[in-house]
Design a protein around this motif. Structure first.
Motif, PDB file in Angstrom:
ATOM      1  N   SER A  63      -4.437  26.688-106.792  1.00  0.00           N
ATOM      2  CA  SER A  63      -5.246  25.524-106.410  1.00  0.00           C
ATOM      3  C   SER A  63      -5.568  24.737-107.679  1.00  0.00           C
ATOM      4  O   SER A  63      -6.281  25.217-108.547  1.00  0.00           O
ATOM      5  CB  SER A  63      -6.527  26.012-105.735  1.00  0.00           C
ATOM      6  OG  SER A  63      -7.187  24.956-105.101  1.00  0.00           O
ATOM      7  N   ILE A  64      -5.025  23.508-107.772  1.00  0.00           N
ATOM      8  CA  ILE A  64      -5.216  22.801-109.046  1.00  0.00           C
ATOM      9  C   ILE A  64      -6.604  22.178-109.144  1.00  0.00           C
ATOM     10  O   ILE A  64      -7.048  21.761-110.212  1.00  0.00           O
ATOM     11  CB  ILE A  64      -4.123  21.728-109.296  1.00  0.00           C
ATOM     12  CG1 ILE A  64      -4.285  20.527-108.357  1.00  0.00           C
ATOM     13  CG2 ILE A  64      -2.736  22.340-109.195  1.00  0.00           C
ATOM     14  CD1 ILE A  64      -3.438  19.318-108.799  1.00  0.00           C
ATOM     15  N   SER A  68      -6.395  17.480-110.058  1.00  0.00           N
ATOM     16  CA  SER A  68      -5.937  16.401-109.176  1.00  0.00           C
ATOM     17  C   SER A  68      -6.687  15.099-109.416  1.00  0.00           C
ATOM     18  O   SER A  68      -6.232  14.027-109.026  1.00  0.00           O
ATOM     19  CB  SER A  68      -6.103  16.825-107.716  1.00  0.00           C
ATOM     20  OG  SER A  68      -7.481  17.002-107.424  1.00  0.00           O
ATOM     21  N   LYS A  69      -7.838  15.193-110.094  1.00  0.00           N
ATOM     22  CA  LYS A  69      -8.620  13.970-110.362  1.00  0.00           C
ATOM     23  C   LYS A  69      -7.843  13.005-111.255  1.00  0.00           C
ATOM     24  O   LYS A  69      -8.122  11.798-111.248  1.00  0.00           O
ATOM     25  CB  LYS A  69      -9.967  14.330-110.982  1.00  0.00           C
ATOM     26  CG  LYS A  69     -10.912  15.075-110.028  1.00  0.00           C
ATOM     27  CD  LYS A  69     -12.244  15.423-110.695  1.00  0.00           C
ATOM     28  CE  LYS A  69     -13.307  15.868-109.701  1.00  0.00           C
ATOM     29  NZ  LYS A  69     -13.377  17.298-109.474  1.00  0.00           N
ATOM     30  N   LEU A  71      -4.662  12.481-110.935  1.00  0.00           N
ATOM     31  CA  LEU A  71      -3.690  11.822-110.055  1.00  0.00           C
ATOM     32  C   LEU A  71      -4.355  10.743-109.202  1.00  0.00           C
ATOM     33  O   LEU A  71      -3.815   9.649-109.030  1.00  0.00           O
ATOM     34  CB  LEU A  71      -3.009  12.873-109.174  1.00  0.00           C
ATOM     35  CG  LEU A  71      -2.166  13.889-109.964  1.00  0.00           C
ATOM     36  CD1 LEU A  71      -1.841  15.103-109.103  1.00  0.00           C
ATOM     37  CD2 LEU A  71      -0.889  13.245-110.508  1.00  0.00           C
ATOM     38  N   THR A  72      -5.558  11.051-108.680  1.00  0.00           N
ATOM     39  CA  THR A  72      -6.255  10.022-107.910  1.00  0.00           C
ATOM     40  C   THR A  72      -6.640   8.865-108.823  1.00  0.00           C
ATOM     41  O   THR A  72      -6.526   7.697-108.450  1.00  0.00           O
ATOM     42  CB  THR A  72      -7.519  10.591-107.225  1.00  0.00           C
ATOM     43  OG1 THR A  72      -8.227  11.426-108.144  1.00  0.00           O
ATOM     44  CG2 THR A  72      -7.153  11.407-106.004  1.00  0.00           C
ATOM     45  N   CYS A 141       2.262  11.663-105.183  1.00  0.00           N
ATOM     46  CA  CYS A 141       2.438  12.871-105.994  1.00  0.00           C
ATOM     47  C   CYS A 141       3.870  13.379-105.925  1.00  0.00           C
ATOM     48  O   CYS A 141       4.460  13.798-106.924  1.00  0.00           O
ATOM     49  CB  CYS A 141       1.491  13.978-105.519  1.00  0.00           C
ATOM     50  SG  CYS A 141      -0.245  13.603-105.799  1.00  0.00           S
ATOM     51  N   TYR A 152      -1.047  19.984 -99.757  1.00  0.00           N
ATOM     52  CA  TYR A 152      -2.431  20.420 -99.734  1.00  0.00           C
ATOM     53  C   TYR A 152      -2.492  21.832 -99.164  1.00  0.00           C
ATOM     54  O   TYR A 152      -1.585  22.270 -98.461  1.00  0.00           O
ATOM     55  CB  TYR A 152      -3.260  19.518 -98.811  1.00  0.00           C
ATOM     56  CG  TYR A 152      -3.223  18.050 -99.141  1.00  0.00           C
ATOM     57  CD1 TYR A 152      -3.691  17.574-100.362  1.00  0.00           C
ATOM     58  CD2 TYR A 152      -2.737  17.122 -98.211  1.00  0.00           C
ATOM     59  CE1 TYR A 152      -3.674  16.210-100.645  1.00  0.00           C
ATOM     60  CE2 TYR A 152      -2.727  15.758 -98.486  1.00  0.00           C
ATOM     61  CZ  TYR A 152      -3.193  15.311 -99.701  1.00  0.00           C
ATOM     62  OH  TYR A 152      -3.173  13.972 -99.985  1.00  0.00           O
ATOM     63  N   ILE A 194      -7.745  16.370-101.537  1.00  0.00           N
ATOM     64  CA  ILE A 194      -7.244  16.147-102.899  1.00  0.00           C
ATOM     65  C   ILE A 194      -7.395  17.406-103.751  1.00  0.00           C
ATOM     66  O   ILE A 194      -6.466  17.832-104.434  1.00  0.00           O
ATOM     67  CB  ILE A 194      -8.054  15.009-103.558  1.00  0.00           C
ATOM     68  CG1 ILE A 194      -7.845  13.689-102.855  1.00  0.00           C
ATOM     69  CG2 ILE A 194      -7.736  14.911-105.040  1.00  0.00           C
ATOM     70  CD1 ILE A 194      -6.436  13.256-102.792  1.00  0.00           C
ATOM     71  N   CYS A 195      -8.604  17.967-103.701  1.00  0.00           N
ATOM     72  CA  CYS A 195      -8.910  19.136-104.539  1.00  0.00           C
ATOM     73  C   CYS A 195      -8.105  20.359-104.139  1.00  0.00           C
ATOM     74  O   CYS A 195      -8.004  21.322-104.898  1.00  0.00           O
ATOM     75  CB  CYS A 195     -10.398  19.485-104.446  1.00  0.00           C
ATOM     76  SG  CYS A 195     -11.458  18.239-105.164  1.00  0.00           S
ATOM     77  N   LEU A 197      -4.917  20.520-103.490  1.00  0.00           N
ATOM     78  CA  LEU A 197      -3.507  20.463-103.903  1.00  0.00           C
ATOM     79  C   LEU A 197      -3.110  21.753-104.627  1.00  0.00           C
ATOM     80  O   LEU A 197      -3.892  22.278-105.426  1.00  0.00           O
ATOM     81  CB  LEU A 197      -3.280  19.296-104.861  1.00  0.00           C
ATOM     82  CG  LEU A 197      -2.824  17.950-104.298  1.00  0.00           C
ATOM     83  CD1 LEU A 197      -2.749  16.937-105.445  1.00  0.00           C
ATOM     84  CD2 LEU A 197      -1.455  18.067-103.615  1.00  0.00           C
ATOM     85  N   LEU A 204       3.050  21.400-112.589  1.00  0.00           N
ATOM     86  CA  LEU A 204       2.018  20.614-113.276  1.00  0.00           C
ATOM     87  C   LEU A 204       2.561  19.942-114.530  1.00  0.00           C
ATOM     88  O   LEU A 204       2.315  18.768-114.790  1.00  0.00           O
ATOM     89  CB  LEU A 204       0.836  21.509-113.672  1.00  0.00           C
ATOM     90  CG  LEU A 204      -0.204  21.811-112.594  1.00  0.00           C
ATOM     91  CD1 LEU A 204      -1.163  22.892-113.071  1.00  0.00           C
ATOM     92  CD2 LEU A 204      -0.974  20.550-112.210  1.00  0.00           C
TER      93      LEU A 204
END
Lengths: 307, 307, 307, 307
Positions: A63-64, A68-69, A71-72, A141, A152, A194-195, A197, A204
């Protein structure tokens, strides 16, 4: 530096740190994170010339989370441009990642896009731009990494939804200042997905190449964001990527980077490489204990700090 | 990049910004700073190969104020080594430069050596090492820059002493936590002298070459601090050099730097150059308005951001 | 209620509490306070008709510390009138007694005259009015209590001076906001003397009769402050007399009161009596553990809460 | 004092204040409150012997808002007993009514039951005790006041629900600390209904008689809460009833009281009377401007302060 040299250095440090006693603790605020084996330890580097090297559990997905923040942020920056910074600042917060108190004095403008409050505002910006936010963000992504398997974790997203009271608090608090434009439930649902992912270190270190390579184009031959935007995201990662331990990471490691409570860390060497490390046990500030230790040794041995 | 190219770019930006309306305000909390002409605008660059270029009021001395905090840090780091970080942290504060509130929750350990609280602790460390702190610190600066004319301004130091109640408060507050070891009056006297150092842009860009050049030696052929220490100071400058605008400087300029309320800014390009800018009017966060504007244009045009 | 009834109730509670395990700790931030025997336990009540009763160590003098803040407030209120409240507010602070952080957001106006910051401002007001502050304030106390033996403890005052860094910080911090008009050293010297006043429970319950008796006159037949001023001081004591435990005292005891870190507490029953208790061990909030316990039982048994 | 004397004094002050310029502002954070005529001004007193007097708009119902927090507290205290104080403290907050920051350092234990956070926890306690919280709480109010017409305003409750993001934030934030035991939506729905209760000054001064009269029984001859509980609620009202203006109210008025953003204030004189005032324009701290002014004059003229 040649990939062989990196391989040698990485292998050596990996062996040394693998057996170091890990004084960190696996995040357990959602059950799904707590069930991961604490022994996982993986590293993967991707150079901008696409040479790669990995060691340990570098192909296992995890779980990244907050990684992921980036990427958003990248997608919101692409869509919204510099106007984005009217909604979220670029300053280190000097406070834990989920703090509410600064928001009060800052009238609902989060300090930066990497604390939860800021990432929630970024999600709100994306929702205003996208018709099907979850699908379109995932597509973004997948194109970035040329990897149609990225996805996800429904389980993690739902678990977060059932226990993420503080994030619900944050989102409603920001809404009370008028800095959330869409429906709170919709924003939070998107944020929790999102979280959730999942990626491996290998994935990564590939997906974030666009921050290491100024001339990066996706497999569809598209630029993602401008050179200036790349630099600015790297700058924010350096000053804000590790919550209230950002200064320590810059001091000890000297690269732009971002951590997640799943135990992952990515770090960027401009025009050099992207490296990803994974070890689930976190130090008191919420960053991977062995991950930080590895990267400190790595930049010392390779002399690749940006300073 | 050749010095000629820098010269062309600097001259052009200088001309453009010189006539921009300056929305900042000259610091007036001590009379001596308030009396400086707001029109001063100078720039000087020194490359590590010792090529130089200056424009505007680059030879006029001014009060470098907080920029001196880099010099006390360098000397204290040299003398105390890594133990220094038990007394002062390396995290951005997220608060104004003279805030007391964070010290309360942090038990008297200042967030970083560039906020006033941290610089005062660094002065205390120096006093524990030096017999004649003022003289020996000045000698250190003179050797660093091979410039025997460098000096304190008695007038500024005394003015600061008569009005610096908040710094007196800070020092006593830290003492109450046990993180000041020497007599409070002695520490403050030293601190006020340090802040009163006067240099021109030309002198500033020279004295800080030791942070740009990994192989720097003084004219007496002495290394100042280790390569690792250089990198770490640069890292702290990037995350903490501009108070609660540090993120903004990293974001817009992308270099390690440090500002002072006298209107000076120095910035470092590792293995490249040191550049100093001076324009007395400060923005709301206490950093030179035109100085920041100049450096933003400068790194954009020269593409020399570290990111 | 007759004094005999009070005597019976007090004696009974005294016996019960005397042997209760005292979970508090003697204040030791200045050596003179730390050296007091923790076993001391005294109570004295004085009715407005001058009937009295005491038990335990009620005639032994101790350092009244912050209880003296009522006396400085009374004299400053008398001399300055309602203008006083432009310099200090009347709100509970919600923070520990020596906190600096609220002062920062309140621009140097202390929340109330009973936290250290507020008492220091009150001392500053007195210095502006009095030629020989220490002598004249002592004369005021002696007249109030018709007791020429009242005095400061030089030893305690000096000890405080050598270790009171946080109070020095507070005073300089307030000065930096312009809310201290006189020389900082002079203000602090006066403040440290004030805090060093020594009285017994017997003396305390007599000197504060002017707050219990609306028609109080000194032995020289002088009114001290107006009826309205008496009520207002009682109101501030109720909302602010016990630092961040003021609400608890109102809740459990239900009288206006004031504590000191020497272990003393005085409490006022309007048009009834003044009672003083002394037991040196303090709870975590800095208030006498047995003192609060005694008063809680006392108001329960006598049903004399003001609510 | 006879009711005739109160009548004379109230009439006189009412006339004087009616024409004073009102520098306050009607609360407009929910539309329903903003639409009330700012000119309303009513007063009603009920003595414990049931003599009454009213003037102005004393029979007009308005939204009592936070005044209802006394009623929920009384019922929760009755049902939960002293255990209640493990969930909510009794200290003044020193902060605005809807602040989140103190909750962070206090680990989700609200400072007192009269700030929003505390009232939300009290609602949660009630939900754990009651099968049909809204109905049973309303029944409690109706019995207390012997008034079957008392009711919620659906319109106000719904309006609050649609805009009360900060209260949603508060409730989720407290839940994240484990201090909300029931479903967040259920708790908030109940809370919003509570706040929407409507009463006139006449009804208010009657329903709160149980706090003025130690021997109060409902028309069904039932005691509501114990004498000790009455005193303790009065104590909390005195120290915490007016948010960060509680000290000011105690100082100027000298009675236990509670305000609401609808412009109402109730005040209690133990074993004397309950008085209710209504004037919709609020001062900067959120309390009725004319209401406070009236009560200040009233206690001065009647000398009925508890101090």
């Amino acid at each position: 530096m040649q990939i062989k040299e990196y391989q040698k250095i990485i292998t050596e440090i990996y062996s040394n740190i693998k057996n170091v006693e890990d004084i960190g603790k696996v995040a357990n605020y959602i059950p799904e994170l707590g069930s991961v084996s604490a022994d996982n330890f993986g590293i993967h580097i991707t150079k901008i010339n696409n040479e790669t090297f990995g060691i340990g559990n570098f192909e296992e997905k995890f779980s990244i989370q907050s990684i992921s923040k980036i990427l958003t942020l990248a997608l919101a920056y692409k869509l919204e441009g510099e106007k984005l910074w009217q909604r979220v600042d670029v300053e280190p917060s000097g406070n834990p990642f989920n703090s509410l108190q600064q928001l009060e004095s800052d009238n609902g403008i989060p300090r930066n896009p990497f604390i939860n409050a800021g990432a929630i505002v970024v999600c709100d910006v994306l929702i205003s731009h996208l018709e099907n936010p979850k699908e379109e963000f995932l597509a973004f992504c997948r194109e970035l990494s040329n990897n149609a398997t990225l996805n996800y974790s429904e389980k993690v997203a739902k678990s977060e939804k059932n226990t993420g009271f503080r994030n619900v608090a944050l989102c409603n608090f920001i809404k009370s200042f008028g800095n959330i434009k869409n429906n709170v439930d919709k924003v939070l649902d998107f944020y929790f997905y999102i979280c959730s992912l999942e990626m491996s270190c290998k994935e990564l270190s590939k997906i974030f190449l666009f921050l290491a390579d100024n001339n990066f184009k996706t497999h569809k031959e598209k630029r993602v964001i401008t050179k200036s935007q790349v630099k600015r995201i790297n700058a924010i990662m350096l000053t804000c990527g590790f919550y209230d331990e950002s200064g320590e990471f810059a001091f000890r490691v000297g690269l732009s980077g971002k951590s997640g409570v799943g135990g992952g860390i990515v770090a960027i060497h401009p025009n050099g490489f992207c490296i990803a490390v994974w070890s689930p046990k976190l130090n008191k500030k919420g960053n991977s204990y062995k991950g930080m230790l590895f990267l400190e040794h790595f930049t010392t041995k390779t002399a690749c700090s940006i300073f």
